[in-house]
Design a protein around this motif. Structure first.
Motif, PDB file in Angstrom:
ATOM      1  N   UNK A 388       0.839  -1.197   0.000  1.00  0.00           N
ATOM      2  CA  UNK A 388       0.000   0.000   0.000  1.00  0.00           C
ATOM      3  C   UNK A 388       0.876   1.251   0.000  1.00  0.00           C
ATOM      4  N   UNK A 389       1.918   1.252   0.843  1.00  0.00           N
ATOM      5  CA  UNK A 389       2.822   2.406   0.890  1.00  0.00           C
ATOM      6  C   UNK A 389       3.472   2.649  -0.467  1.00  0.00           C
ATOM      7  N   UNK A 390       3.953   1.573  -1.106  1.00  0.00           N
ATOM      8  CA  UNK A 390       4.615   1.704  -2.408  1.00  0.00           C
ATOM      9  C   UNK A 390       3.632   2.174  -3.478  1.00  0.00           C
ATOM     10  N   UNK A 391       2.394   1.684  -3.435  1.00  0.00           N
ATOM     11  CA  UNK A 391       1.378   2.116  -4.403  1.00  0.00           C
ATOM     12  C   UNK A 391       1.098   3.607  -4.259  1.00  0.00           C
ATOM     13  N   UNK A 392       1.019   4.088  -3.022  1.00  0.00           N
ATOM     14  CA  UNK A 392       0.789   5.513  -2.778  1.00  0.00           C
ATOM     15  C   UNK A 392       1.982   6.344  -3.232  1.00  0.00           C
ATOM     16  N   UNK A 393       3.194   5.823  -2.976  1.00  0.00           N
ATOM     17  CA  UNK A 393       4.408   6.535  -3.399  1.00  0.00           C
ATOM     18  C   UNK A 393       4.437   6.688  -4.920  1.00  0.00           C
ATOM     19  N   UNK A 394       4.130   5.620  -5.651  1.00  0.00           N
ATOM     20  CA  UNK A 394       4.125   5.689  -7.119  1.00  0.00           C
ATOM     21  C   UNK A 394       3.024   6.633  -7.617  1.00  0.00           C
TER      22      UNK A 394
END
Length: 477
Positions: A388-394
């Protein structure tokens, strides 16, 4: 030296077409293409029609995300579909040249342009230059700028690690377009592996739901998507998702065993430390050794459990060294950080939380250390929070909003701060679906709604002001 360079380029032009074709299929089946291929292909087509001056592209990204495959596919398209002669397409991998004494990329490009294609004063026919692993050349950006300014018949793509961003100076930035390549989301994984195609609007609709709180359109698309998955996948859909977050975030994993995927992922992580960090900074041997240990600690810990003081004590190096390692690893995009929400003082006082750009790296370290099977529920929960964190970062790279963690005791995992100043609380939960934390955050930050991302919902739901999103659906963003 000039004769050796000419011989090298001449040989490349002869052998590249065969090398490219050999790397574009598996068991006689052509690899599917990522969306970035089609975007770049469109730019190539308009360049060939002389309808655009977009002809200088930078393509950074983590090792293993498929940059070279995209270049190979564009090379094949030019050669086989557009019938461009092979002497007008140069593919140059600088990793093969980095150890050449006094290596200078300009000499190789000059041979291709001026000798092979008889450029005087400019190239007569349209030519294409694809430079891979460009971070091994210190002057790739200035060379690209010069070629762009001097010759309108040259189309260029420079790919490499995220260390490329360090050389992305103002002059080259004004002339070039950057396309960051990221690890696969779940939709891309299913397309590349199973040829399951999803509409382009799918990801964008889910993203809009996050920022508007409107679920109707997303629910319609999710229903169609779910039925399509059941029809096309022979095995359990959620089992496929669990496989994806552990083993399927990089294109190179699609035709390999789980054991080899873990080893190749760890090898890739080590190459980032050994090769890419050297371009960014010069670490002493003790600091470099501490970097390996630091990455392992981050992978096997909850982000909220770590602080610079704690890591300094564990690794027996200074807080300054810890911060230097983090800064360098963020420049490679292996890691990224999330700051606490609040005033500048609070953000300086509280520790930052660190995540991997993809859950697969975290999973491989877990598996290598034998911890994935000790507490499977906690293992999947940690991977899910990272996803989830990586999806938000992208998502943040193309949208204006801030990502923070909630510093309050018992706070939610993430707070999104929109450009209008609204706060959207997001909680990631694997197991029991508890709305208590989200309700508190909605009240504390005067939010219109909050979001729970979990594996307990099979479909997108909205009850009062709380949106529940299945973690597998969130993975399509």
């Amino acid at each position: 030296m000039e004769i050796e360079t000419q011989s090298y380029i001449t040989n490349l032009l002869k052998t590249n077409p065969k090398i490219v074709e050999n790397n574009l299929n598996y068991n006689d089946k052509k690899f599917n293409k990522k969306k970035e291929y089609y975007q770049l292909k469109e730019h190539i087509d308009t360049f060939l029609e002389k309808e655009s001056d977009d002809r200088f592209f930078i393509m950074p990204g983590l090792r293993g995300v498929g940059k070279t495959t995209i270049i190979y596919q564009l090379f094949s398209y030019l050669l086989n579909e557009k019938q461009i002669p092979k002497n007008r397409i140069l593919y140059l991998n600088l990793e093969n040249l980095k150890d050449v004494p006094n290596f200078n990329i300009k000499e190789y490009i000059d041979v291709f342009l001026k000798d092979v294609n008889e450029a005087y004063p400019t190239v007569k026919n349209q030519v294409f230059i694809f430079v891979d692993e460009s971070q091994y050349s210190k002057n790739w950006a200035s060379l690209g700028k010069i070629i762009f300014d001097e010759d309108k018949n040259v189309f260029m793509i420079f790919t490499g690690s995220d260390a490329l961003n360090l050389e992305y100076n103002n002059d080259s930035a004004r002339r070039s377009l950057k396309k960051e390549i990221y690890p696969l989301n779940f939709a891309e994984y299913l397309y590349l592996k199973y040829d399951i195609n999803y509409p382009d609007m799918l990801s964008e609709t889910f993203r809009d739901m996050i920022f508007t709180g409107k679920v109707k359109e997303s629910q319609k698309i999710e229903n169609r998507m779910y039925n399509q998955n059941l029809i096309n996948l022979n095995q359990n859909y959620l089992k496929e998702w669990e496989y994806y977050i552990q083993y399927g975030c990089f294109p190179f994993t699609l035709n390999r065993t789980e054991e080899s995927i873990v080893q190749l992922t760890l090898d890739m992580k080590d190459r980032i430390i050994e090769k890419d960090l050297d371009i960014i900074t010069s670490f002493t041997t003790p600091i470099r050794l501490a970097t390996y240990k630091l990455i392992n600690i981050i992978a096997m810990s909850k982000p909220s459990e770590l602080s610079s003081n704690k890591l300094s004590n564990i690794l027996n190096i200074s807080k300054t060294s810890i911060q230097s390692i983090f800064q360098a690893l963020e420049k490679t995009h292996l890691l990224f950080h999330v700051e606490p929400y609040g005033s500048c003082v609070k953000r300086q006082r509280k520790s930052w939380e660190y995540y991997f750009l993809t859950s697969q790296i975290k999973a491989s370290i877990y598996i290598k250390n034998g911890l994935a099977t000790q507490n499977p529920k906690e293992y999947i929960a940690n991977l899910s929070e990272n996803l989830v964190a990586a999806s938000l970062f992208k998502l943040q790279q193309n949208r204006d909003f801030g990502i923070f963690y909630d510093p309050e005791k018992g706070g939610v995992d993430f707070l999104l701060n929109t450009i209008m100043g609204d706060i959207i609380p997001i909680e990631v939960g694997i197991g029991a679906k508890n709305t208590k934390q989200v309700k508190k955050a909605i009240s504390r930050y005067n939010s219109d709604y909050g979001i729970i991302v979990s594996n307990r919902s099979s479909r997108i739901q909205k009850e009062d002001n709380i949106i529940s999103i299945p973690i597998s659906t969130f993975s399509f963003m």
